[in-house]
Motif scaffolding. Structure first.
Motif, PDB file in Angstrom:
ATOM      1  N   PHE A   1      43.907  58.826 -29.505  1.00  0.00           N
ATOM      2  CA  PHE A   1      44.242  59.714 -30.632  1.00  0.00           C
ATOM      3  C   PHE A   1      45.688  60.190 -30.543  1.00  0.00           C
ATOM      4  CE2 PHE A   1      39.636  59.862 -30.589  1.00  0.00           C
ATOM      5  CZ  PHE A   1      39.378  59.639 -31.937  1.00  0.00           C
ATOM      6  N   ASP A   2      46.125  60.504 -29.334  1.00  0.00           N
ATOM      7  CA  ASP A   2      47.508  60.914 -29.132  1.00  0.00           C
ATOM      8  C   ASP A   2      48.456  59.780 -29.539  1.00  0.00           C
ATOM      9  OD1 ASP A   2      49.202  62.919 -28.392  1.00  0.00           O
ATOM     10  OD2 ASP A   2      49.334  62.278 -26.293  1.00  0.00           O
ATOM     11  N   ARG A   3      48.102  58.560 -29.169  1.00  0.00           N
ATOM     12  CA  ARG A   3      48.914  57.393 -29.552  1.00  0.00           C
ATOM     13  C   ARG A   3      48.908  57.175 -31.065  1.00  0.00           C
ATOM     14  NH1 ARG A   3      52.894  55.313 -26.943  1.00  0.00           N
ATOM     15  NH2 ARG A   3      52.522  55.302 -24.725  1.00  0.00           N
ATOM     16  N   MET A   4      47.742  57.400 -31.703  1.00  0.00           N
ATOM     17  CA  MET A   4      47.671  57.226 -33.157  1.00  0.00           C
ATOM     18  C   MET A   4      48.315  58.396 -33.882  1.00  0.00           C
ATOM     19  SD  MET A   4      43.992  55.487 -34.108  1.00  0.00           S
ATOM     20  CE  MET A   4      42.867  56.283 -32.982  1.00  0.00           C
ATOM     21  N   ARG A   5      48.590  59.480 -33.124  1.00  0.00           N
ATOM     22  CA  ARG A   5      49.182  60.701 -33.671  1.00  0.00           C
ATOM     23  C   ARG A   5      48.284  61.335 -34.728  1.00  0.00           C
ATOM     24  NH1 ARG A   5      54.931  60.639 -32.104  1.00  0.00           N
ATOM     25  NH2 ARG A   5      55.174  58.685 -30.979  1.00  0.00           N
ATOM     26  N   ILE A   6      46.978  61.359 -34.427  1.00  0.00           N
ATOM     27  CA  ILE A   6      46.026  62.070 -35.294  1.00  0.00           C
ATOM     28  C   ILE A   6      45.133  62.942 -34.408  1.00  0.00           C
ATOM     29  CG2 ILE A   6      45.986  60.329 -37.134  1.00  0.00           C
ATOM     30  CD1 ILE A   6      43.279  59.349 -36.021  1.00  0.00           C
ATOM     31  N   GLU A   7      44.537  63.939 -35.030  1.00  0.00           N
ATOM     32  CA  GLU A   7      43.575  64.793 -34.316  1.00  0.00           C
ATOM     33  C   GLU A   7      42.351  63.959 -33.948  1.00  0.00           C
ATOM     34  OE1 GLU A   7      43.396  68.131 -33.392  1.00  0.00           O
ATOM     35  OE2 GLU A   7      45.552  67.902 -33.720  1.00  0.00           O
ATOM     36  N   PRO A   8      41.775  64.177 -32.756  1.00  0.00           N
ATOM     37  CA  PRO A   8      40.523  63.477 -32.445  1.00  0.00           C
ATOM     38  C   PRO A   8      39.460  63.808 -33.498  1.00  0.00           C
ATOM     39  CG  PRO A   8      41.381  64.579 -30.500  1.00  0.00           C
ATOM     40  CD  PRO A   8      42.236  65.033 -31.663  1.00  0.00           C
ATOM     41  N   THR A   9      38.654  62.825 -33.843  1.00  0.00           N
ATOM     42  CA  THR A   9      37.558  63.082 -34.776  1.00  0.00           C
ATOM     43  C   THR A   9      36.494  63.920 -34.048  1.00  0.00           C
ATOM     44  OG1 THR A   9      36.823  60.867 -34.149  1.00  0.00           O
ATOM     45  CG2 THR A   9      37.823  61.114 -36.314  1.00  0.00           C
ATOM     46  N   PRO A  10      35.825  64.840 -34.761  1.00  0.00           N
ATOM     47  CA  PRO A  10      34.843  65.707 -34.100  1.00  0.00           C
ATOM     48  C   PRO A  10      33.628  64.908 -33.627  1.00  0.00           C
ATOM     49  CG  PRO A  10      34.842  66.056 -36.478  1.00  0.00           C
ATOM     50  CD  PRO A  10      35.940  65.088 -36.201  1.00  0.00           C
ATOM     51  N   LEU A  11      33.076  65.319 -32.496  1.00  0.00           N
ATOM     52  CA  LEU A  11      31.942  64.588 -31.926  1.00  0.00           C
ATOM     53  C   LEU A  11      30.702  65.459 -31.830  1.00  0.00           C
ATOM     54  CD1 LEU A  11      33.206  62.493 -28.870  1.00  0.00           C
ATOM     55  CD2 LEU A  11      32.475  61.701 -31.131  1.00  0.00           C
ATOM     56  N   PRO A  12      29.572  64.981 -32.331  1.00  0.00           N
ATOM     57  CA  PRO A  12      28.306  65.696 -32.163  1.00  0.00           C
ATOM     58  C   PRO A  12      27.577  65.253 -30.895  1.00  0.00           C
ATOM     59  CG  PRO A  12      28.020  63.877 -33.675  1.00  0.00           C
ATOM     60  CD  PRO A  12      29.436  63.803 -33.193  1.00  0.00           C
ATOM     61  N   CYS A  13      28.261  64.497 -30.034  1.00  0.00           N
ATOM     62  CA  CYS A  13      27.627  63.974 -28.807  1.00  0.00           C
ATOM     63  C   CYS A  13      28.693  63.898 -27.719  1.00  0.00           C
ATOM     64  CB  CYS A  13      27.042  62.577 -29.079  1.00  0.00           C
ATOM     65  SG  CYS A  13      28.269  61.396 -29.667  1.00  0.00           S
ATOM     66  N   GLU A  14      28.300  63.436 -26.535  1.00  0.00           N
ATOM     67  CA  GLU A  14      29.272  63.279 -25.441  1.00  0.00           C
ATOM     68  C   GLU A  14      30.205  62.104 -25.749  1.00  0.00           C
ATOM     69  OE1 GLU A  14      29.524  65.355 -22.904  1.00  0.00           O
ATOM     70  OE2 GLU A  14      27.768  66.471 -23.578  1.00  0.00           O
TER      71      GLU A  14
ATOM     72  N   ALA B   1      29.895  57.841 -27.720  1.00  0.00           N
ATOM     73  CA  ALA B   1      30.572  57.443 -28.966  1.00  0.00           C
ATOM     74  C   ALA B   1      31.533  56.302 -28.632  1.00  0.00           C
ATOM     75  CB  ALA B   1      31.348  58.622 -29.530  1.00  0.00           C
ATOM     76  N   ALA B   2      31.864  55.495 -29.652  1.00  0.00           N
ATOM     77  CA  ALA B   2      32.837  54.422 -29.428  1.00  0.00           C
ATOM     78  C   ALA B   2      33.933  54.508 -30.475  1.00  0.00           C
ATOM     79  CB  ALA B   2      32.145  53.058 -29.488  1.00  0.00           C
ATOM     80  N   VAL B   3      35.088  53.934 -30.131  1.00  0.00           N
ATOM     81  CA  VAL B   3      36.186  53.839 -31.095  1.00  0.00           C
ATOM     82  C   VAL B   3      36.635  52.389 -31.198  1.00  0.00           C
ATOM     83  CG1 VAL B   3      37.149  56.182 -31.042  1.00  0.00           C
ATOM     84  CG2 VAL B   3      37.788  54.565 -29.260  1.00  0.00           C
ATOM     85  N   VAL B   4      36.999  52.014 -32.421  1.00  0.00           N
ATOM     86  CA  VAL B   4      37.567  50.689 -32.694  1.00  0.00           C
ATOM     87  C   VAL B   4      39.062  50.914 -32.872  1.00  0.00           C
ATOM     88  CG1 VAL B   4      37.715  48.852 -34.424  1.00  0.00           C
ATOM     89  CG2 VAL B   4      35.486  49.866 -33.878  1.00  0.00           C
ATOM     90  N   VAL B   5      39.878  50.252 -32.047  1.00  0.00           N
ATOM     91  CA  VAL B   5      41.310  50.440 -32.255  1.00  0.00           C
ATOM     92  C   VAL B   5      42.008  49.181 -32.790  1.00  0.00           C
ATOM     93  CG1 VAL B   5      41.731  52.559 -30.969  1.00  0.00           C
ATOM     94  CG2 VAL B   5      41.705  50.423 -29.718  1.00  0.00           C
ATOM     95  N   CYS B   6      42.037  48.083 -32.044  1.00  0.00           N
ATOM     96  CA  CYS B   6      42.858  46.925 -32.476  1.00  0.00           C
ATOM     97  C   CYS B   6      42.063  45.648 -32.679  1.00  0.00           C
ATOM     98  CB  CYS B   6      43.890  46.592 -31.414  1.00  0.00           C
ATOM     99  SG  CYS B   6      45.133  47.807 -31.248  1.00  0.00           S
ATOM    100  N   PHE B   7      42.460  44.929 -33.701  1.00  0.00           N
ATOM    101  CA  PHE B   7      41.993  43.551 -33.902  1.00  0.00           C
ATOM    102  C   PHE B   7      43.189  42.609 -33.772  1.00  0.00           C
ATOM    103  CE2 PHE B   7      38.923  45.848 -36.536  1.00  0.00           C
ATOM    104  CZ  PHE B   7      37.767  45.083 -36.505  1.00  0.00           C
ATOM    105  N   VAL B   8      42.971  41.425 -33.249  1.00  0.00           N
ATOM    106  CA  VAL B   8      43.910  40.301 -33.422  1.00  0.00           C
ATOM    107  C   VAL B   8      43.072  39.039 -33.594  1.00  0.00           C
ATOM    108  CG1 VAL B   8      46.020  39.174 -32.659  1.00  0.00           C
ATOM    109  CG2 VAL B   8      45.267  41.230 -31.481  1.00  0.00           C
TER     110      VAL B   8
END
Ligand SMILES: CC(C)(COP(=O)(O)OP(=O)(O)OC[C@H]1O[C@@H](n2cnc3c(N)ncnc32)[C@H](O)[C@@H]1OP(=O)(O)O)[C@@H](O)C(=O)NCCC(=O)NCCS
Length: 199
Positions: free
Chosen positions: A99-112, A116-123
């Motif tokens: 999130f710091d790299r994307m320069r956005i606030e972390p999305t809120p989490l209703p779990c640990e 949760a998972a995040v999708v960052v890059c495709f090639v």
């Protein structure tokens, strides 16, 4: 299109990952040598380390080391033994700097974070684009996360407007995620946060 299989990255697939990204021999950045130094290391690095100071060889070594000890998650799209695509999608606690790299606030989490998972890059290999491989990678990742008990997956497609430039869609396109059941969570200036609840 030949049948594409999606496999989670493991130490045994480390050499195939590196071959895909190696500038001289790999296919990942055949059309965009400027970005070839990345080895998908960008979102792993804290922002106090300036990305510009890291070389291709340092990124390669760092990723090789992560993969060898099983500390790197993600998904390879394979056509036979050939890697034709890569998706960096991981449990959120494994990408603490994204999130710091994307320069956005972390999305809120209703779990640990580990649930949760995040999708960052495709090639996807340049000669294999617009054949649905990003969609196959995303579907494979979602199935794998669901099987591992992950509760939700977030992604961050760029607001790329009408751009057809492949590099402008490296987080995946908004339509790609909406087609696979994600809904819009939040609008940021440069990207849209989308989420899919798995359970
Ligand atoms: C973005 C990318 C991953 C898409 O992969 P792909 O396998 O071609 O995508 P798909 O065929 O599954 O397409 C899914 C949807 O994404 C969108 N899309 C894909 N490429 C697009 C492009 N160049 N322009 C606009 N939309 C695009 C479309 O909505 C598409 O659906 P459609 O083909 O039905 O219109 C691929 O173009 C790529 O690898 N780009 C370079 C990414 C990069 O530089 N990554 C490194 C970051 S360091």
């Amino acid at each position: 299109m030949n049948e594409i299989t999606v496999k989670p990255l493991t130490p045994a697939l480390g050499a195939a990952f590196l071959r895909f990204f190696d500038h001289e021999r790999g296919t990942a950045f055949a059309d965009n040598p400027e970005w070839a130094k990345c080895y998908c290391h960008f979102y792993e690095v804290p922002r106090v380390i300036e990305w510009e100071t890291l070389t291709a060889s340092q990124n390669r070594t760092a990723m090789q080391a992560r993969i060898e000890v099983g500390a790197m998650d993600g998904f390879l799209a394979l056509d036979g033994a050939d890697v034709v695509g890569w998706l960096n999608a991981q449990p959120r606690d494994a990408l603490p700097h994204c999130f710091d790299r994307m320069r956005i606030e972390p999305t809120p989490l209703p779990c640990e974070a580990f649930e949760a998972a995040v999708v960052v890059c495709f090639v996807v290999a340049p000669q294999r684009r617009r054949q649905g491989i990003a969609g196959v990678l995303l579907a494979g990742a979602l199935a794998s996360f669901a099987a591992r008990g992950i509760k939700l997956v977030d992604a961050f497609p760029f607001k790329s407007g009408a751009s057809e430039l492949a590099a402008d869609h490296y987080h995946g396109s908004l339509s790609l995620f909406l087609d696979q059941g994600f809904t819009v969570l939040r609008e940021d200036e440069t990207m849209t946060a989308v989420r899919k609840i798995l359970r």
